[in-house]
Write a protein that holds these residues in place. Structure first.
Motif, short mmCIF file in Angstrom:
data_model
loop_
_atom_site.label_atom_id
_atom_site.label_comp_id
_atom_site.label_asym_id
_atom_site.label_seq_id
_atom_site.Cartn_x
_atom_site.Cartn_y
_atom_site.Cartn_z
N ARG A 36 0.93 -1.19 0.02
CA ARG A 36 -0.13 0.04 -0.01
C ARG A 36 0.84 1.31 -0.06
N TRP A 39 1.61 2.18 -3.81
CA TRP A 39 0.54 2.62 -4.37
C TRP A 39 -0.08 3.83 -3.91
N ASP A 40 -0.14 4.26 -2.57
CA ASP A 40 -0.57 5.60 -2.09
C ASP A 40 0.28 6.71 -2.40
N HIS A 63 -8.15 -3.97 -3.71
CA HIS A 63 -7.87 -4.24 -2.08
C HIS A 63 -6.39 -3.94 -2.14
N TYR A 64 -5.75 -3.82 -1.00
CA TYR A 64 -4.41 -3.56 -0.57
C TYR A 64 -4.06 -4.78 0.07
N GLU A 66 -0.15 -6.78 1.93
CA GLU A 66 1.35 -6.38 2.19
C GLU A 66 1.99 -7.85 2.04
#
Length: 108
Positions: A36, A39-40, A63-64, A66
Motif C-alpha cells: 500500500r 501505491w498510495d 484491495h491492498y 502486504e
C-alpha cells in the motif's frame, strides 16, 4: 489480478483491468495492489474520485495487501462469495503459488 509495484507496463495492465471491470465489460474479479505504501505514494485514487474522474465506489474495485497470505485471503474470500464452478484447477494452482510465496516470506 495481483499487481506489484512497477512502472508504465504495470500501470497499463492494472488500469486496463480496472477499466474493463468498472465499465462492466469484464466480470468482477479480485484486484490486489501489493504494498500500500508504494501505491498510495504513486497514485492518489481518493483525489481521482474527488475530482470526479472515478466514482467513490470505484475505489472498492481493488484491495491492498502486504503479504502473500493477505492476498490469498482476499482472493479466497472473493471466490467464496462468487464461486467459479469448474475452474477449480486454476484456483488450486493460484493457491499453491501464493502458498509458496507465503512460505518464502516466512523464511526471510
Amino acid at each position: 489480478l495481483v499487481a506489484f509495484p512497477g512502472g508504465f507496463g504495470t500501470m497499463d495492465e492494472l488500469f486496463d483491468v480496472l477499466t474493463l471491470v468498472q465499465t462492466g465489460k469484464k466480470h468482477r474479479l479480485p484486484i490486489i495492489l501489493m504494498g500500500r505504501r508504494y501505491w498510495d505514494d504513486v497514485i492518489n485514487f481518493a483525489n481521482m474520485a474527488k475530482w470526479g474522474y472515478i466514482a467513490k465506489e470505484d475505489i472498492k474495485l481493488f484491495h491492498y495487501a502486504e503479504t502473500g497470505r493477505e492476498a490469498w485471503d482476499i482472493i479466497s474470500g472473493f471466490y467464496k462469495k462468487h464461486p467459479l464452478g469448474p475452474v477449480v484447477s486454476t484456483v488450486a494452482q493460484a493457491k499453491k503459488r501464493l502458498d509458496d510465496l507465503f512460505i518464502n516470506e516466512r523464511q526471510d
